[in-house]
Design a protein around this motif. Structure first.
Motif, PDB file in Angstrom:
ATOM      1  N   MET A  18     -18.781 -10.786 -14.264  1.00 43.16           N
ATOM      2  CA  MET A  18     -18.216  -9.627 -13.554  1.00 43.16           C
ATOM      3  C   MET A  18     -17.288 -10.055 -12.416  1.00 43.16           C
ATOM      4  SD  MET A  18     -20.255  -6.592 -11.548  1.00 43.16           S
ATOM      5  CE  MET A  18     -19.355  -5.318 -10.676  1.00 43.16           C
ATOM      6  N   GLN A  19     -17.637 -11.229 -11.788  1.00 42.62           N
ATOM      7  CA  GLN A  19     -16.873 -11.661 -10.624  1.00 42.62           C
ATOM      8  C   GLN A  19     -15.392 -11.875 -10.932  1.00 42.62           C
ATOM      9  OE1 GLN A  19     -19.840 -12.697 -11.337  1.00 42.62           O
ATOM     10  NE2 GLN A  19     -21.105 -12.399  -9.513  1.00 42.62           N
ATOM     11  N   ARG A  20     -15.072 -12.309 -12.160  1.00 43.86           N
ATOM     12  CA  ARG A  20     -13.677 -12.598 -12.463  1.00 43.86           C
ATOM     13  C   ARG A  20     -12.856 -11.312 -12.648  1.00 43.86           C
ATOM     14  NH1 ARG A  20     -13.067 -14.681 -18.703  1.00 43.86           N
ATOM     15  NH2 ARG A  20     -14.069 -12.901 -19.719  1.00 43.86           N
ATOM     16  N   PHE A  21     -13.532 -10.201 -12.947  1.00 47.07           N
ATOM     17  CA  PHE A  21     -12.809  -8.942 -13.129  1.00 47.07           C
ATOM     18  C   PHE A  21     -12.571  -8.211 -11.807  1.00 47.07           C
ATOM     19  CE2 PHE A  21     -14.824  -9.456 -17.352  1.00 47.07           C
ATOM     20  CZ  PHE A  21     -13.670  -9.454 -18.123  1.00 47.07           C
ATOM     21  N   ILE A  22     -13.346  -8.577 -10.781  1.00 45.55           N
ATOM     22  CA  ILE A  22     -13.216  -7.881  -9.499  1.00 45.55           C
ATOM     23  C   ILE A  22     -11.828  -8.077  -8.883  1.00 45.55           C
ATOM     24  CG2 ILE A  22     -14.002  -7.895  -7.098  1.00 45.55           C
ATOM     25  CD1 ILE A  22     -16.853  -8.078  -8.143  1.00 45.55           C
ATOM     26  N   ALA A  36      -9.284  -9.118   2.983  1.00 45.50           N
ATOM     27  CA  ALA A  36      -7.983  -8.522   3.311  1.00 45.50           C
ATOM     28  C   ALA A  36      -7.868  -7.115   2.712  1.00 45.50           C
ATOM     29  CB  ALA A  36      -6.858  -9.410   2.795  1.00 45.50           C
ATOM     30  N   CYS A  37      -8.426  -6.943   1.523  1.00 45.01           N
ATOM     31  CA  CYS A  37      -8.425  -5.610   0.891  1.00 45.01           C
ATOM     32  C   CYS A  37      -9.234  -4.626   1.722  1.00 45.01           C
ATOM     33  CB  CYS A  37      -8.994  -5.690  -0.524  1.00 45.01           C
ATOM     34  SG  CYS A  37      -7.924  -6.529  -1.710  1.00 45.01           S
ATOM     35  N   ILE A  38     -10.372  -5.071   2.236  1.00 47.95           N
ATOM     36  CA  ILE A  38     -11.197  -4.208   3.091  1.00 47.95           C
ATOM     37  C   ILE A  38     -10.421  -3.813   4.339  1.00 47.95           C
ATOM     38  CG2 ILE A  38     -13.269  -4.107   4.526  1.00 47.95           C
ATOM     39  CD1 ILE A  38     -14.597  -6.036   2.528  1.00 47.95           C
ATOM     40  N   LEU A  57      -6.895   8.830  -1.085  1.00 42.89           N
ATOM     41  CA  LEU A  57      -8.127   8.810  -1.880  1.00 42.89           C
ATOM     42  C   LEU A  57      -8.305   7.462  -2.572  1.00 42.89           C
ATOM     43  CD1 LEU A  57      -7.983  12.382  -3.478  1.00 42.89           C
ATOM     44  CD2 LEU A  57      -9.423  11.616  -1.577  1.00 42.89           C
ATOM     45  N   ALA A  58      -7.192   6.929  -3.097  1.00 45.89           N
ATOM     46  CA  ALA A  58      -7.258   5.611  -3.754  1.00 45.89           C
ATOM     47  C   ALA A  58      -7.626   4.530  -2.745  1.00 45.89           C
ATOM     48  CB  ALA A  58      -5.913   5.307  -4.414  1.00 45.89           C
ATOM     49  N   ALA A  59      -7.092   4.629  -1.529  1.00 41.94           N
ATOM     50  CA  ALA A  59      -7.391   3.632  -0.495  1.00 41.94           C
ATOM     51  C   ALA A  59      -8.857   3.704  -0.063  1.00 41.94           C
ATOM     52  CB  ALA A  59      -6.471   3.833   0.706  1.00 41.94           C
ATOM     53  N   GLY A 115      -5.102  -4.256  -9.270  1.00 39.45           N
ATOM     54  CA  GLY A 115      -4.636  -3.034  -9.922  1.00 39.45           C
ATOM     55  C   GLY A 115      -4.646  -1.839  -8.986  1.00 39.45           C
ATOM     56  N   LEU A 116      -5.729  -1.711  -8.207  1.00 34.02           N
ATOM     57  CA  LEU A 116      -5.815  -0.593  -7.267  1.00 34.02           C
ATOM     58  C   LEU A 116      -4.754  -0.694  -6.173  1.00 34.02           C
ATOM     59  CD1 LEU A 116      -9.700  -0.324  -6.871  1.00 34.02           C
ATOM     60  CD2 LEU A 116      -8.186   1.389  -7.904  1.00 34.02           C
ATOM     61  N   ILE A 117      -4.512  -1.907  -5.692  1.00 27.22           N
ATOM     62  CA  ILE A 117      -3.496  -2.105  -4.657  1.00 27.22           C
ATOM     63  C   ILE A 117      -2.110  -1.747  -5.181  1.00 27.22           C
ATOM     64  CG2 ILE A 117      -2.294  -3.839  -3.286  1.00 27.22           C
ATOM     65  CD1 ILE A 117      -4.994  -5.283  -3.011  1.00 27.22           C
ATOM     66  N   ILE A 118      -1.801  -2.209  -6.385  1.00 27.55           N
ATOM     67  CA  ILE A 118      -0.491  -1.914  -6.981  1.00 27.55           C
ATOM     68  C   ILE A 118      -0.342  -0.416  -7.210  1.00 27.55           C
ATOM     69  CG2 ILE A 118       0.916  -2.222  -9.052  1.00 27.55           C
ATOM     70  CD1 ILE A 118      -0.249  -5.073  -9.229  1.00 27.55           C
TER      71      ILE A 118
END
Length: 247
Positions: free
Chosen positions: A1-5, A76-78, A46-48, A11-14
């Motif tokens: 699972m870790q490699r898909f995170i 950094a995402c957080i 909402l996405a953020a 994807g969410l950032i883009i």
């Protein structure tokens, strides 16, 4: 699972970044209506928010299994998703309880009337006539919206009003010096929402009274923008007139 995170986070950032860019740039180049851009930006918030909580989950899940680079990326995402969503929520949440009105005036009994502005509006825009239903709502929500009353001559005050309107960067639509009326259009900085403004200067009981009206062309909720615009304008006008008295 870790490699898909990390892939999911990318994807969410883009997705959120692309929507934010399209929402603002699309309005600026005329491909999107301001209200559509505003709806899109709300979706990016909402996405953020989702990205923020998902990143926290991802950081907890990858604390031991992920290397330092991945943990730094997730951190950094957080940070950035929290700052982005927090900035927009700090704007939106305090305004959620404001009334659903879009037309504010300093004189709810005989509000300043637009003379030529109707020719600049489109068929789908809000009514240009003042709704009497707004009067009681406005007086309760925005009691600080008040006219300016001064001992200065109406001609001098009118010139001050015209100068101040131009200083605001609003587009002057019409000037009626004999009637003491100026019409202008103000544009909001991010999504370029167009709000129409009319200022009326007249003599009342031996004094000069300045009334102002600001209304949104589209939308039912102005998030307090029209009231704030009038308050700022009247404050600057009072300060300008006080400077005259002192000189």
């Amino acid at each position: 699972m870790q490699r898909f995170i990390p892939i999911t986070l990318y994807g969410l950032i883009i997705l959120a970044g692309s929507m934010a860019f399209v929402s603002i740039a699309g309005v600026r180049v005329g491909l999107l209506e301001p209200v559509v851009g505003f709806i899109l930006i709300k979706k990016t918030v909402l996405a953020a928010i989702f990205l923020f909580f998902f990143s926290i989950f991802a950081y907890w899940k990858c604390q031991e299994a992920c290397n330092k680079e991945k943990r730094c990326f997730i951190a950094a995402c957080i940070l950035f998703s929290g700052l982005y969503s927090g900035a927009w929520l700090s704007f939106y949440v305090p305004k959620m309880n404001l009334p659903l009105i879009n037309d504010i005036t300093t004189d709810t009994k005989t509000p300043p009337a637009f003379i030529t502005m109707s020719s600049f509006r489109h068929a789908g825009d809000n009514e240009i006539s003042y709704s009497k239903e707004f009067a009681a709502i406005q007086e309760k929500a925005y009691p600080q919206v008040q006219p300016v009353i001064t001992d200065e001559s109406s001609s001098l005050v009118f010139r001050k009003v015209v100068d101040l309107v131009r200083q605001q960067g609003w587009q002057v639509v019409s000037l009626y010096p004999t009637a003491g009326v100026i019409e202008a259009t103000a544009t909001t900085p991010v999504f370029w929402f167009m709000d129409d403004v009319v200022v009326r200067v007249r003599s009342v009981d031996g004094k000069t009274r300045v009334d102002m009206r600001s209304c949104s062309r589209i939308g039912t909720h102005d998030f307090g923008k029209n009231a704030h615009r009038i308050e700022d304008f009247m404050s600057e006008l009072r300060l300008s007139l006080e400077t005259l008295d002192e000189s």
